[in-house]
Design a protein around this motif. Structure first.
Motif, PDB file in Angstrom:
ATOM      1  N   MET A   1       0.838  -1.188   0.000  1.00  0.00           N
ATOM      2  CA  MET A   1       0.000   0.000   0.000  1.00  0.00           C
ATOM      3  C   MET A   1       0.878   1.246   0.000  1.00  0.00           C
ATOM      4  N   LYS A   2       0.563   2.176  -0.892  1.00  0.00           N
ATOM      5  CA  LYS A   2       1.301   3.443  -0.945  1.00  0.00           C
ATOM      6  C   LYS A   2       0.370   4.644  -0.788  1.00  0.00           C
ATOM      7  N   ARG A   3      -0.764   4.604  -1.488  1.00  0.00           N
ATOM      8  CA  ARG A   3      -1.758   5.672  -1.360  1.00  0.00           C
ATOM      9  C   ARG A   3      -3.131   5.019  -1.228  1.00  0.00           C
ATOM     10  N   ILE A   4      -3.848   5.357  -0.155  1.00  0.00           N
ATOM     11  CA  ILE A   4      -5.001   4.566   0.279  1.00  0.00           C
ATOM     12  C   ILE A   4      -6.239   5.441   0.388  1.00  0.00           C
ATOM     13  N   LEU A   5      -7.344   4.974  -0.192  1.00  0.00           N
ATOM     14  CA  LEU A   5      -8.647   5.607  -0.029  1.00  0.00           C
ATOM     15  C   LEU A   5      -9.481   4.741   0.906  1.00  0.00           C
ATOM     16  N   VAL A   6      -9.997   5.359   1.966  1.00  0.00           N
ATOM     17  CA  VAL A   6     -10.827   4.649   2.938  1.00  0.00           C
ATOM     18  C   VAL A   6     -12.246   5.188   2.845  1.00  0.00           C
ATOM     19  N   THR A   7     -13.213   4.326   2.542  1.00  0.00           N
ATOM     20  CA  THR A   7     -14.617   4.721   2.612  1.00  0.00           C
ATOM     21  C   THR A   7     -15.161   4.380   3.991  1.00  0.00           C
ATOM     22  N   GLY A   8     -16.209   5.058   4.401  1.00  0.00           N
ATOM     23  CA  GLY A   8     -16.749   4.827   5.743  1.00  0.00           C
ATOM     24  C   GLY A   8     -15.746   5.154   6.823  1.00  0.00           C
ATOM     25  N   ALA A   9     -14.939   6.191   6.592  1.00  0.00           N
ATOM     26  CA  ALA A   9     -13.791   6.467   7.455  1.00  0.00           C
ATOM     27  C   ALA A   9     -14.159   7.038   8.811  1.00  0.00           C
ATOM     28  N   THR A  10     -15.390   7.510   8.983  1.00  0.00           N
ATOM     29  CA  THR A  10     -15.786   8.065  10.275  1.00  0.00           C
ATOM     30  C   THR A  10     -16.493   7.040  11.153  1.00  0.00           C
ATOM     31  N   HIS A  72     -12.619  -0.504   1.791  1.00  0.00           N
ATOM     32  CA  HIS A  72     -14.040  -0.180   1.640  1.00  0.00           C
ATOM     33  C   HIS A  72     -14.807  -0.598   2.891  1.00  0.00           C
ATOM     34  N   LEU A  73     -14.987   0.357   3.810  1.00  0.00           N
ATOM     35  CA  LEU A  73     -15.637   0.082   5.088  1.00  0.00           C
ATOM     36  C   LEU A  73     -17.089   0.536   5.125  1.00  0.00           C
ATOM     37  N   ALA A  74     -17.530   1.315   4.147  1.00  0.00           N
ATOM     38  CA  ALA A  74     -18.896   1.847   4.155  1.00  0.00           C
ATOM     39  C   ALA A  74     -19.912   0.716   4.175  1.00  0.00           C
ATOM     40  N   ALA A  75     -20.784   0.707   5.190  1.00  0.00           N
ATOM     41  CA  ALA A  75     -21.772  -0.367   5.320  1.00  0.00           C
ATOM     42  C   ALA A  75     -22.817   0.009   6.355  1.00  0.00           C
ATOM     43  N   VAL A  76     -23.987  -0.604   6.241  1.00  0.00           N
ATOM     44  CA  VAL A  76     -25.015  -0.565   7.269  1.00  0.00           C
ATOM     45  C   VAL A  76     -24.898  -1.840   8.086  1.00  0.00           C
ATOM     46  N   LEU A  77     -24.952  -1.731   9.423  1.00  0.00           N
ATOM     47  CA  LEU A  77     -24.721  -2.890  10.287  1.00  0.00           C
ATOM     48  C   LEU A  77     -26.002  -3.671  10.566  1.00  0.00           C
TER      49      LEU A  77
END
Length: 312
Positions: A1-10, A72-77
């Motif tokens: 990994m060098k440059r990373i995009l995180v979804t659902g980051a909050t 990719h962390l964006a999700a409904v639990l």
């Protein structure tokens, strides 16, 4: 990994993960995104509002920063998803499809968390194997099985470097939980310090796998940094650090706060979800293929949680 995009980051995982990624890879190489405002993200960090269902905006953000990895962390639990299954499917499956397509087009590696919720009542309860029957009875679980299969498909069909784990319940002192069935194990620490008493919405004797957030963050980074040739299962590794029931966590807290008390006010919806899940996962594939090695057991986690929450 060098440059990373995180979804659902909050969210619960994203808050802790992004802090650690910035320490390792540098603030300029971690792009945080979420549907909502930048809560919990420090001012000097790169942050963009992004709904993962917006395929055009998602693609343009990944391309703008020339990312090589998408987490990719964006999700409904689970519990929230049972109240609104249409929204859950739209975000958990259609949002994932966008992440897979963008990873294919831009040649990005992709991490997607699955869950213990991907199992169902017909799954072997104890020492649940890496490969076993998966017949979940919740919208959340169905979305996670679908995600596992989609990631497998994109790897075999298009060569996308997809990776993932089946997370158990995750416990963190930095953020409040976001509507999961295992959330009682987070709330109990807050209430132990705040009021000295907790009413558990999960019944006594209900065992579920759990993990402390530092171990969860470490396993994401370790898996993504592992040489691809070592990975056999790739998209849905069982991971867990401990398995306990509510009375176990009560006793662990009472070592430090002897006056703490707990009773039960069971939520039938979340209890039914918990009853459909395994008691304890077999994590040997993760240990063998990429060195999964959690550091926190229940008492170590309790000590650390109470110390940090008391300071806050």
């Amino acid at each position: 990994m060098k440059r990373i995009l995180v979804t659902g980051a909050t969210g619960q995982i994203g808050t802790d993960l992004c802090d650690e990624l910035r320490k390792i890879y540098g603030e300029e190489n971690v792009i945080s995104s979420a549907r909502n405002a930048k809560s919990g993200i420090t001012d000097n960090c790169i942050f963009h509002k992004l709904d993962c269902r917006d395929s055009k905006g998602f693609y343009e953000l990944a391309k703008k920063y020339k990312v090589d990895t998408i987490i990719h962390l964006a999700a409904v639990l689970s519990a929230v998803g049972e109240q609104n299954p249409n929204l859950l499917w739209d975000i958990n499956v259609n949002g994932l499809y966008n992440a897979l397509e963008i990873s294919r087009e831009l040649n990005c590696s992709l991490f997607v968390p699955s869950s213990i919720g991907a199992f169902g009542p017909s799954t072997q309860k104890d020492n649940t194997p890496q490969i076993t029957i998966q017949r979940p009875t919740t919208a959340y679980g169905i979305s996670k099985v679908s995600g596992e299969l989609l990631c497998d498909y994109y790897h075999s069909k298009y060569g996308v470097d997809t990776r993932g784990v089946r997370f158990p319940g995750l416990i963190s002192y930095k953020t409040l939980p976001g509507g999961g069935t295992t959330d009682y194990a987070v709330h109990i620490y807050y209430e132990a310090l705040k009021s000295g008493h907790y009413s558990s919405f999960i019944a006594e004797g209900t065992y579920m796998d759990m993990m402390y957030m530092p171990d969860a963050v470490d396993c994401i980074i370790k898996l993504m940094e592992t040489d691809s040739s070592r990975l056999i299962d790739r998209n849905a590794f069982n991971v867990s650090a401990m398995s306990f029931e509510p009375e176990d966590i009560r006793k662990s807290i009472q070592r430090i706060i002897p006056e703490f008390t707990m009773d039960y006010n069971v939520d039938p919806i979340r209890q039914a979800i918990a009853d459909s899940w395994p008691n304890k996962l077999d994590v040997s594939a993760a240990r063998e293929q990429w060195g999964f090695d959690p550091k926190f057991d229940l008492d170590k986690m309790t000590d650390d949680m109470l110390r940090h929450l008391k300071n806050r």
